[in-house]
Scaffold this motif. Structure first.
Motif, PDB file in Angstrom:
ATOM      1  N   ASN A  81       3.987  94.371 -15.269  1.00  0.00           N
ATOM      2  CA  ASN A  81       4.830  95.467 -14.799  1.00  0.00           C
ATOM      3  C   ASN A  81       4.020  96.747 -14.838  1.00  0.00           C
ATOM      4  OD1 ASN A  81       6.825  97.274 -14.132  1.00  0.00           O
ATOM      5  ND2 ASN A  81       7.722  97.302 -16.188  1.00  0.00           N
ATOM      6  N   PRO A  82       3.685  97.321 -13.688  1.00  0.00           N
ATOM      7  CA  PRO A  82       2.868  98.528 -13.684  1.00  0.00           C
ATOM      8  C   PRO A  82       3.611  99.757 -14.190  1.00  0.00           C
ATOM      9  CG  PRO A  82       3.566  98.003 -11.459  1.00  0.00           C
ATOM     10  CD  PRO A  82       4.012  96.868 -12.325  1.00  0.00           C
ATOM     11  N   LEU A  83       4.933  99.721 -14.224  1.00  0.00           N
ATOM     12  CA  LEU A  83       5.712 100.883 -14.620  1.00  0.00           C
ATOM     13  C   LEU A  83       6.048 100.811 -16.108  1.00  0.00           C
ATOM     14  CD1 LEU A  83       8.105 101.320 -11.580  1.00  0.00           C
ATOM     15  CD2 LEU A  83       5.903 102.376 -12.003  1.00  0.00           C
ATOM     16  N   THR A  84       5.054 100.971 -16.950  1.00  0.00           N
ATOM     17  CA  THR A  84       5.252 101.066 -18.384  1.00  0.00           C
ATOM     18  C   THR A  84       4.800 102.446 -18.847  1.00  0.00           C
ATOM     19  OG1 THR A  84       3.052 100.183 -18.854  1.00  0.00           O
ATOM     20  CG2 THR A  84       4.850  98.596 -18.677  1.00  0.00           C
ATOM     21  N   LYS A  85       5.311 102.877 -19.983  1.00  0.00           N
ATOM     22  CA  LYS A  85       4.941 104.201 -20.488  1.00  0.00           C
ATOM     23  C   LYS A  85       3.444 104.293 -20.743  1.00  0.00           C
ATOM     24  CE  LYS A  85       9.290 105.677 -22.584  1.00  0.00           C
ATOM     25  NZ  LYS A  85       9.966 106.145 -23.820  1.00  0.00           N
ATOM     26  N   GLU A  86       2.847 103.188 -21.234  1.00  0.00           N
ATOM     27  CA  GLU A  86       1.422 103.201 -21.527  1.00  0.00           C
ATOM     28  C   GLU A  86       0.603 103.391 -20.259  1.00  0.00           C
ATOM     29  OE1 GLU A  86       3.552 100.998 -22.630  1.00  0.00           O
ATOM     30  OE2 GLU A  86       3.604 101.459 -24.780  1.00  0.00           O
ATOM     31  N   SER A  87       0.968 102.657 -19.193  1.00  0.00           N
ATOM     32  CA  SER A  87       0.208 102.778 -17.946  1.00  0.00           C
ATOM     33  C   SER A  87       0.403 104.145 -17.308  1.00  0.00           C
ATOM     34  CB  SER A  87       0.629 101.679 -16.971  1.00  0.00           C
ATOM     35  OG  SER A  87       1.992 101.827 -16.608  1.00  0.00           O
ATOM     36  N   ILE A  88       1.606 104.687 -17.427  1.00  0.00           N
ATOM     37  CA  ILE A  88       1.875 106.013 -16.853  1.00  0.00           C
ATOM     38  C   ILE A  88       1.079 107.084 -17.594  1.00  0.00           C
ATOM     39  CG2 ILE A  88       3.664 107.751 -16.492  1.00  0.00           C
ATOM     40  CD1 ILE A  88       5.625 105.318 -16.246  1.00  0.00           C
ATOM     41  N   GLN A  89       1.082 106.997 -18.938  1.00  0.00           N
ATOM     42  CA  GLN A  89       0.328 107.967 -19.729  1.00  0.00           C
ATOM     43  C   GLN A  89      -1.163 107.848 -19.464  1.00  0.00           C
ATOM     44  OE1 GLN A  89       1.512 107.151 -23.746  1.00  0.00           O
ATOM     45  NE2 GLN A  89       3.522 108.127 -23.544  1.00  0.00           N
ATOM     46  N   TYR A  90      -1.648 106.608 -19.298  1.00  0.00           N
ATOM     47  CA  TYR A  90      -3.072 106.408 -19.021  1.00  0.00           C
ATOM     48  C   TYR A  90      -3.453 107.029 -17.682  1.00  0.00           C
ATOM     49  CZ  TYR A  90      -7.517 104.109 -18.085  1.00  0.00           C
ATOM     50  OH  TYR A  90      -8.832 103.869 -17.780  1.00  0.00           O
ATOM     51  N   LYS A  91      -2.615 106.839 -16.654  1.00  0.00           N
ATOM     52  CA  LYS A  91      -2.905 107.412 -15.341  1.00  0.00           C
ATOM     53  C   LYS A  91      -2.906 108.928 -15.394  1.00  0.00           C
ATOM     54  CE  LYS A  91      -1.166 103.534 -12.587  1.00  0.00           C
ATOM     55  NZ  LYS A  91      -0.132 103.086 -11.609  1.00  0.00           N
ATOM     56  N   ALA A  92      -1.977 109.512 -16.160  1.00  0.00           N
ATOM     57  CA  ALA A  92      -1.932 110.973 -16.286  1.00  0.00           C
ATOM     58  C   ALA A  92      -3.191 111.500 -16.983  1.00  0.00           C
ATOM     59  CB  ALA A  92      -0.686 111.389 -17.059  1.00  0.00           C
ATOM     60  N   LYS A  93      -3.622 110.800 -18.047  1.00  0.00           N
ATOM     61  CA  LYS A  93      -4.836 111.222 -18.747  1.00  0.00           C
ATOM     62  C   LYS A  93      -6.073 111.068 -17.867  1.00  0.00           C
ATOM     63  CE  LYS A  93      -3.116 110.161 -23.387  1.00  0.00           C
ATOM     64  NZ  LYS A  93      -3.283 109.291 -24.588  1.00  0.00           N
ATOM     65  N   GLU A  94      -6.082 109.997 -17.062  1.00  0.00           N
ATOM     66  CA  GLU A  94      -7.223 109.763 -16.190  1.00  0.00           C
ATOM     67  C   GLU A  94      -7.316 110.839 -15.110  1.00  0.00           C
ATOM     68  OE1 GLU A  94     -10.649 107.858 -14.719  1.00  0.00           O
ATOM     69  OE2 GLU A  94      -9.630 107.927 -16.649  1.00  0.00           O
ATOM     70  N   ARG A  95      -6.160 111.258 -14.571  1.00  0.00           N
ATOM     71  CA  ARG A  95      -6.158 112.349 -13.580  1.00  0.00           C
ATOM     72  C   ARG A  95      -6.682 113.645 -14.205  1.00  0.00           C
ATOM     73  NH1 ARG A  95      -1.056 110.153 -11.942  1.00  0.00           N
ATOM     74  NH2 ARG A  95       0.005 111.725 -13.239  1.00  0.00           N
ATOM     75  N   GLU A  96      -6.307 113.906 -15.443  1.00  0.00           N
ATOM     76  CA  GLU A  96      -6.762 115.123 -16.122  1.00  0.00           C
ATOM     77  C   GLU A  96      -8.263 115.059 -16.388  1.00  0.00           C
ATOM     78  OE1 GLU A  96      -6.585 118.870 -17.975  1.00  0.00           O
ATOM     79  OE2 GLU A  96      -5.254 117.814 -16.599  1.00  0.00           O
ATOM     80  N   ARG A  97      -8.756 113.877 -16.780  1.00  0.00           N
ATOM     81  CA  ARG A  97     -10.194 113.715 -17.029  1.00  0.00           C
ATOM     82  C   ARG A  97     -10.998 113.944 -15.748  1.00  0.00           C
ATOM     83  NH1 ARG A  97     -14.320 110.108 -16.589  1.00  0.00           N
ATOM     84  NH2 ARG A  97     -13.007 108.792 -15.255  1.00  0.00           N
ATOM     85  N   LEU A  98     -10.532 113.389 -14.646  1.00  0.00           N
ATOM     86  CA  LEU A  98     -11.225 113.567 -13.371  1.00  0.00           C
ATOM     87  C   LEU A  98     -11.195 115.021 -12.918  1.00  0.00           C
ATOM     88  CD1 LEU A  98     -10.017 110.365 -11.477  1.00  0.00           C
ATOM     89  CD2 LEU A  98     -12.257 110.771 -12.515  1.00  0.00           C
ATOM     90  N   ARG A  99     -10.095 115.699 -13.216  1.00  0.00           N
ATOM     91  CA  ARG A  99     -10.005 117.117 -12.843  1.00  0.00           C
ATOM     92  C   ARG A  99     -11.021 117.946 -13.621  1.00  0.00           C
ATOM     93  NH1 ARG A  99      -8.055 121.749 -14.617  1.00  0.00           N
ATOM     94  NH2 ARG A  99      -7.312 120.809 -16.560  1.00  0.00           N
TER      95      ARG A  99
END
Length: 488
Positions: A81-99
């Motif tokens: 299930n891609p819609l888990t809190k862990e995956s969502i938080q990871y994607k948000a952190k990854e976007r911030e790291r790339l920024r």
């Protein structure tokens, strides 16, 4: 009629398909808080905190800032299930790291304080508006925020050896001419060796890896350089036992890794079986300069390499961090229970707690202890992400360094008093640099690789990487790569 219209307007919207029918709340426009701004130090935790405070959290739903709407979280069970809190938080952190990485690539990194530049500092110093201490501290702060990342080329006689395994630990010798490296092996265990930094220069960034690499099927928990026959003549390793294989403490000569002639690799070797080993430290005090310590499960073992004599000091908890003092024959230990205590290694074995000279306490497991040069102060970090500076004369905490992230990893501290800086890598894979004097966070450096448990960077900071004529800066090892951050 009006009541029916109002009721329909506030009712949840239903989305139906052939298989199921789920409800989602109507979309809400997020309100931007007044103080929602980027952290001056570039800490990703600040921006995520501002985002969480701007959008209300609904049980069972998550808010997608890009699509500006809520989505329902589905139970994962055993299927993907891609819609888990862990995956969502990871994607948000990854976007911030790339920024943050994009900002650094474009060299738009802002200084930690508005208006901080070299010409302004020099002018204020000439006008007498800044003391020499404040001027020096602000210059270092400016340098930290101007550091730029460059990849280092690793040369090896065996091209199949370099860049094939992830870096786990790098530890520099006292002169910063060499680093001892520990790499994870894909099929389990570790390999370790030495890299010569003499090739580091302003124009070219190349280092040489010695061809003599050694493998072990056990996990290397701790490493330090040892000065037995001459400065940094040996390397001390603490290995954790696995299954039926016990732990091991090994003192190996440096020539074992760097010499191409087998006859030159001879030197004093010391290796013995231990229980689960967590930490190790070499003593540089002249009174006991042939001793080293290993932190074990609920005890400390001090070994004299020349005589073979060993002393055991019992502890109520596992000893995760150690460091010897140089002015006195004292050993400082940090425990899983949060206790920090010191031992006078000249005394005989004793039971109970009466032999503990100094006792300090953290609320979580202590992962690193570092004595400052005058040995009146001790820096300690724990698994709650707290970094504290203790005054050993009053046994009180005098400073705290905020922003470090840790939950369960054994992460070291790096203190550079010459530059007035404290460096630590968090479990979130961000490298943070603080001012030793005022405990202000000066710089937050994102990792060049996505964050994961096996990609936590290992760093070395020095004003002379490569020797006395070396280049200043931060050395970062992450995944299979080595990077240099210039400090000019």
């Amino acid at each position: 009629m009006n009541r029916a219209i109002a009721s329909a307007a506030t009712a949840p919207v239903r989305r139906c398909n052939r298989s199921n029918c789920t409800e989602r709340p109507e979309r809400r426009e997020p309100q931007t808080p007044v103080n929602a701004g980027a952290s001056s130090s570039g800490d990703p935790s600040s921006s995520s905190l501002a985002q969480n405070s701007a959008v209300p959290e609904l049980p069972g739903f998550y808010y997608d800032s890009e699509k500006n709407r809520y989505f329902r979280l589905l139970p994962g069970h055993n299927n993907y299930n891609p819609l888990t809190k862990e995956s969502i938080q990871y994607k948000a952190k990854e976007r911030e790291r790339l920024r943050l990485l994009e900002e650094e690539e474009k060299q738009k990194k802002k200084t930690a304080r508005a208006g901080l530049n070299s010409s302004m500092l020099l002018q204020k110093r000439q006008l007498g508006l800044l003391s020499s201490t404040s001027y020096s501290r602000l210059v270092h702060e400016l340098k930290v925020n101007c550091m730029r990342r460059r990849k280092i080329e690793i040369h090896s006689p065996n091209p199949l050896v370099a860049g094939t395994n992830n870096f786990k630990i790098i530890v520099a010798d006292a002169a910063c001419e060499r680093i001892f490296t520990v790499n994870d092996v894909e099929y389990g265990g570790c390999k370790y060796g030495i890299i010569n930094l003499s090739g580091l220069g302003k124009e070219s960034l190349t280092v040489k890896m010695y061809d003599n690499l050694y493998f072990t099927n056990r996990k290397v928990n701790s490493v330090c350089w040892a000065s037995l026959t001459h400065p940094d003549s040996h390397v001390l390793l603490c290995l954790m036992g696995i299954a039926e294989t016990p732990g091991c403490a090994s003192l190996l000569p440096e020539s074992l890794f760097s010499s191409t002639n087998p006859g030159d690799r001879l030197g004093m070797l010391c290796s013995f079986t231990i229980s689960t080993g967590w930490s190790c430290a070499w003593c540089l005090n002249p009174q006991v300069d042939t001793c080293f310590s290993t932190g074990l499960t609920r005890r400390v073992l001090v070994t004299n390499v020349v005589t073979g004599h060993q002393q055991t000091f019992g502890s109520s908890s596992d000893v995760l961090a150690q460091q010897f003092a140089t002015q006195t024959p004292m050993l400082y230990n940090g425990c899983r229970s949060g206790e920090i205590f010191s031992i006078d290694v000249r005394q005989r074995n004793r039971k109970g707690q009466s032999w503990k000279a100094i006792r300090l306490f953290h609320d979580s497991a202590v992962t690193s202890v570092r004595l400052l040069e005058n040995e009146h102060y001790l820096m300690a970090a724990d698994m709650a992400g707290k970094i504290k500076l203790w005054d050993l004369r009053t046994t009180k905490c005098v400073k705290q360094y905020e922003g470090h992230h840790n939950e369960y990893a054994l992460l070291p501290l790096h203190v550079n008093e010459e530059e007035g800086l404290l460096t630590a890598v968090g479990q979130d894979c961000y490298t943070r640099i603080w001012s030793l004097q005022d405990a202000q966070l000066l710089r937050t450096i994102p990792s060049p690789h996505p964050s994961s448990k096996d990609a936590i960077p290992s760093v070395v900071f020095s004003s002379r990487l490569g020797g006395s004529r070396g280049v200043p800066g931060l050395l970062m090892a992450v995944k299979q790569d080595l990077y240099h951050f210039s400090y000019n």
